[in-house]
Design an enzyme around this catalytic site. Structure first.
Site, PDB file in Angstrom:
ATOM      1  N   LEU A 256       0.818  -1.212   0.000  1.00 54.21           N
ATOM      2  CA  LEU A 256       0.000   0.000   0.000  1.00 54.21           C
ATOM      3  C   LEU A 256       0.848   1.257   0.000  1.00 54.21           C
ATOM      4  CD1 LEU A 256      -2.771  -1.008   2.575  1.00 54.21           C
ATOM      5  CD2 LEU A 256      -2.951  -0.954   0.095  1.00 54.21           C
TER       6      LEU A 256
ATOM      7  N   ARG B 147       4.980   3.034   1.520  1.00 51.53           N
ATOM      8  CA  ARG B 147       6.252   2.845   2.214  1.00 51.53           C
ATOM      9  C   ARG B 147       6.676   4.150   2.854  1.00 51.53           C
ATOM     10  NH1 ARG B 147      11.860   0.493  -0.471  1.00 51.53           N
ATOM     11  NH2 ARG B 147      13.116   0.558   1.439  1.00 51.53           N
ATOM     12  N   GLY B 148       7.143   4.036   4.100  1.00 49.87           N
ATOM     13  CA  GLY B 148       7.633   5.196   4.818  1.00 49.87           C
ATOM     14  C   GLY B 148       9.132   5.134   4.996  1.00 49.87           C
ATOM     15  N   GLY B 149       9.613   5.843   6.014  1.00 51.27           N
ATOM     16  CA  GLY B 149      11.045   5.872   6.247  1.00 51.27           C
ATOM     17  C   GLY B 149      11.595   4.524   6.670  1.00 51.27           C
ATOM     18  N   PHE B 150      10.951   3.887   7.643  1.00 49.84           N
ATOM     19  CA  PHE B 150      11.433   2.600   8.150  1.00 49.84           C
ATOM     20  C   PHE B 150      10.327   1.554   8.193  1.00 49.84           C
ATOM     21  CE2 PHE B 150      13.852   5.995  10.219  1.00 49.84           C
ATOM     22  CZ  PHE B 150      15.119   5.697   9.769  1.00 49.84           C
ATOM     23  N   SER B 151       9.309   1.727   7.409  1.00 54.42           N
ATOM     24  CA  SER B 151       8.190   0.783   7.480  1.00 54.42           C
ATOM     25  C   SER B 151       7.547   0.628   6.112  1.00 54.42           C
ATOM     26  CB  SER B 151       7.142   1.249   8.495  1.00 54.42           C
ATOM     27  OG  SER B 151       6.589   2.484   8.107  1.00 54.42           O
ATOM     28  N   GLU B 152       6.888  -0.504   5.948  1.00 52.49           N
ATOM     29  CA  GLU B 152       6.092  -0.807   4.765  1.00 52.49           C
ATOM     30  C   GLU B 152       4.708  -1.249   5.214  1.00 52.49           C
ATOM     31  OE1 GLU B 152       9.652  -2.451   1.810  1.00 52.49           O
ATOM     32  OE2 GLU B 152       8.229  -3.839   2.725  1.00 52.49           O
ATOM     33  N   VAL B 153       3.700  -0.796   4.482  1.00 58.65           N
ATOM     34  CA  VAL B 153       2.322  -1.147   4.809  1.00 58.65           C
ATOM     35  C   VAL B 153       1.777  -2.000   3.670  1.00 58.65           C
ATOM     36  CG1 VAL B 153       0.027  -0.308   5.390  1.00 58.65           C
ATOM     37  CG2 VAL B 153       2.041   0.984   6.113  1.00 58.65           C
TER      38      VAL B 153
ATOM     39  N   ASP C  41      -0.061  14.565  16.479  1.00 52.30           N
ATOM     40  CA  ASP C  41       0.349  14.498  15.071  1.00 52.30           C
ATOM     41  C   ASP C  41      -0.867  14.461  14.156  1.00 52.30           C
ATOM     42  OD1 ASP C  41       2.199  14.501  13.035  1.00 52.30           O
ATOM     43  OD2 ASP C  41       2.471  12.329  13.025  1.00 52.30           O
TER      44      ASP C  41
END
Length: 718
Positions: free
Chosen positions: A414, A416-422, A538
């Site tokens: 779905l 991708r972030g800095g240190f994560s994948e969804v 946030d």
């Protein structure tokens, strides 16, 4: 012993009873030897046989005894036959003391033999009732009378000793007696037998029921195994179908992306010196629109040039004589054959009208091209996002549909972030779609940094796991993959986030924006009512999910990674709590107190989320951020943009109601002391339509508030 008594024939039983009672038997000759042997066999309890009068040897008497008066060969019985008293007489003749060890032992055995024999005879259940009942009642007295009637063969010195022996025997015999009669015993036996039969019947029933239950358990166990096997086959088939569907969707996405690369554009790698950068190249759709815009611009320029030339040929006004110089010019032009001679007034107006129509048509065509260009830009944003997603998915280690934790089947990426994948995944246990967020730590990090990141993620998990509200994304599960990665399982929402919607549509209507804000405030109210309360910290459009992808549906809040817990140890109702993570968060949506730098950390409260709500509402209405719209986070921090945001300004368009502007001002009050908190925000009249209408129509105070807010809005807009 009981078995020996039961095995006697009736004749021997009668003889035995005659010896106890002292009554002769006249039914035939009696073999005294056999009867004595039977008596000894019954009455003897020890290994040493009890001495009988025939066998005893009198060491003290040396005189001869008479011959046996009882002769079995003659067939008659005499009263001089051996009686039961002879056995007691032998016991009485032996002294209790002064004998050697063998004599004392024989005396003790003879003393214990008779009561045992009597108890056995009385306890025999199968004797005839009519024979045993009257005789058993007088057994004790028969022993005493038999001893008294028997001739004494000892001196007077042994008389007292024999009497004491008789008393001992009599007492011991009475102690062995029972008050129960044969009728009572038979009744007890019958009742016990009936109870025993009932118990045995009940036991049989229970055994049959137990067998039936065991059989049912076996059948259910077999059925359970069968259903488990069927369920496993269904799960396997579901996985197979889901993987096939996911592969087809991936192929379709890549085919569409390849087509859109030609139509919308693509990234190309360009070398700049020693480095390479990616540069965007527009596709043929944008190129065609740009060519059409260039054509329209050239046509507009040509029309403007012709209009200028037409203005030169404009005829003079009525009543004005043309100057002589003009006549000379006209003559020269006619002689030269030129066509730019002066037009009549009707010709001039006709030509002017044609130019105006052409310009109007070009303007309309340009507006259509501009609208198409904006639409293509939105599609291009989707295309760029899809290109990045496909690139990240192809480079992911989870691209081949693994099943995590033996439960979650990963389908496609779905984001991708800095240190994560969804990933979008399917829960094989609960049979539902979920979003699996895979946190991957950098292997080059120090152990301390990894531990800190993992601690931060566990803290987010603990906060989010306890939340249960329809406007908050649910957290289902948390598990570790290895030492450098772990997963959180979240509720899956089909739509996109609010940030993506605003990038696609720029803005939305006030009704749609108010609906979204009402749902956000409802979730914030829940976060402040639980114990301990929570500050989200946030809130931004990227963390607000639109369930169906539109602005007129439900929303859900997510991402509690920066949340603050207002526990009793760190939170003060007056000053708030210290901001320990200053510098984190999204700067466009944080209030001024988060940027104050001093000796001590700044104090924050739930009013941080109230400021974020005001910024989000402003962005939904006007399509831009109220502070630092075109600035980066670094520029906002360097230029102190938020610290200078003392007052919010509203553009004239789009048109927004005064109540909405007043609501935004209450949320964006510069001083946190002047700003409303979450509880007051939840009770704000603007978010309660029925109260807002009643106040504006019936309450003079409400009218006064509306008028003052309208006046202030006018002054600020001016």
């Amino acid at each position: 012993m009981m078995e020996e008594l039961h095995s006697l024939d009736p004749r021997r039983q009668e003889l035995l009873e005659a010896r106890f009672t002292g009554v002769g038997v006249s039914k035939g000759p009696l073999n005294s030897e056999s009867s004595n042997q039977s008596l000894c066999s019954v009455g003897s309890l020890s290994d040493k046989e009890v001495e009988t009068p025939e066998k005893k040897q009198n060491d003290q008497r040396n005189r001869k005894r008479k011959a046996e008066p009882y002769d079995t060969s003659q067939g008659k019985g005499t009263p001089r036959g051996h009686k039961i008293s002879d056995y007691f007489e032998r016991r009485a003749e032996q002294p209790l003391y002064g004998l050697d060890g063998s004599a004392a032992k024989e005396a003790s055995e003879e003393q214990s033999a008779l009561p045992t024999l009597m108890s056995v005879m009385l306890a025999k259940p199968r004797l005839d009732t009519e024979q045993l009942a009257p005789r058993g009642a007088g057994l004790c007295f028969t022993f005493v009378s038999a001893q008294q009637n028997s001739p004494s063969s000892t001196g007077s010195g042994n008389t007292e000793h024999s009497c004491s022996s008789q008393k001992q025997i009599s007492i011991q015999h009475r102690q062995t007696q029972s008050d129960l009669t044969i009728e009572k015993i038979s009744a007890l036996e019958n009742s016990k037998n009936s109870d025993l039969e009932k118990k045995e019947g009940r036991i049989d029933d229970l055994l049959r029921a137990n067998c039936d239950l065991r059989r049912q358990i076996d059948e259910q166990q077999k059925m359970l195994e069968k259903y488990k096997e069927r369920l496993n086959r269904c799960v396997t088939m579901s996985k197979k179908l889901l993987i096939e569907k996911s592969k087809q969707e991936k192929m379709a996405c890549r085919d569409k992306s390849m087509q859109d690369r030609l139509r919308l554009g693509h990234f190309t790698t360009v070398r700049h010196g020693a480095s390479f950068t990616e540069q965007w190249t527009d596709g043929y759709a944008f190129q065609n629109l740009i060519k059409q815009q260039e054509r329209i611009n050239s046509q507009r320029e040509e029309i403007e040039r012709q209009r200028k030339m037409l203005a030169k040929r404009k005829p003079p006004a009525m009543g004005q004589a043309p100057p002589a110089t003009n006549e000379q010019k006209q003559r020269k032009s006619k002689t030269n054959g030129a066509e730019n001679e002066t037009l009549t007034l009707a010709e001039y107006h006709e030509q002017e009208e044609i130019f105006k129509l052409r310009l109007g048509h070009l303007k309309k065509e340009e507006a259509e091209i501009q609208a198409e260009l904006e639409r293509l830009e939105r599609v291009r944003n989707l295309h760029i996002r899809e290109l990045k997603r496909i690139h990240n998915e192809d480079n992911s280690q989870f691209k081949d549909h693994p099943t995590l934790n033996d439960r979650y089947l990963l389908l496609h990426l779905l984001g991708r972030g800095g240190f994560s994948e969804v990933y979008k995944a399917f829960d094989l246990t609960e049979q539902r779609y979920v979003a699996v967020k895979i946190h991957q730590l950098n292997k080059n990090w120090r152990d301390e940094k990894k531990e800190n990141y993992h601690k931060h993620a566990c803290r987010e998990y603990r906060i989010h796991k306890e939340l249960d509200h329809p406007r908050i994304v649910k957290l289902y599960d948390y598990f570790s993959l290895d030492t450098d990665s772990f997963c959180t399982v979240l509720e899956y929402c089909e739509g996109n986030d609010l940030d993506f919607y605003l990038k696609q549509h720029k803005l939305m209507s006030e009704k749609e924006a108010r609906s979204i804000i009402m749902q956000i405030v409802n979730a914030l109210k829940y976060l402040n009512e639980i114990k301990p309360p929570i500050i989200h910290y946030d809130l931004k459009p990227g963390n607000i999910l639109l369930v169906n992808g539109t602005a007129c549906g439900e929303i859900k809040i997510t991402d509690f990674g920066l949340s603050k817990i207002m526990d009793d140890d760190s939170y003060n109702s007056v000053d708030g709590m210290e901001l320990t993570s200053q510098g984190a968060g999204t700067y466009w949506y944080l209030p001024p107190e988060c940027f104050v730098v001093g000796k001590e950390p700044p104090k924050i409260s739930n009013k941080v989320d109230v400021w974020s709500v005001g910024v989000i509402f402003y962005q939904c209405l006007y399509g831009r951020k109220p502070f630092g719209h075109n600035q980066s986070q670094q520029d906002i921090l360097q230029e102190n943009t938020i610290l200078k945001a003392t007052e919010v300004q509203f553009p004239p368009k789009p048109v927004v109601t005064p109540e909405a502007k007043a609501f935004i001002r209450r949320c964006l009050a510069y001083r946190k002391e002047d700003r409303i908190d979450v509880q007051q925000l939840a009770c704000d009249p603007y978010l309660l339509p029925h109260i807002r209408k009643s106040v504006s129509t019936s309450s003079p105070a409400g009218a006064a508030i509306a008028s003052t807010s309208g006046a202030s809005n006018n002054s600020s807009s001016n």
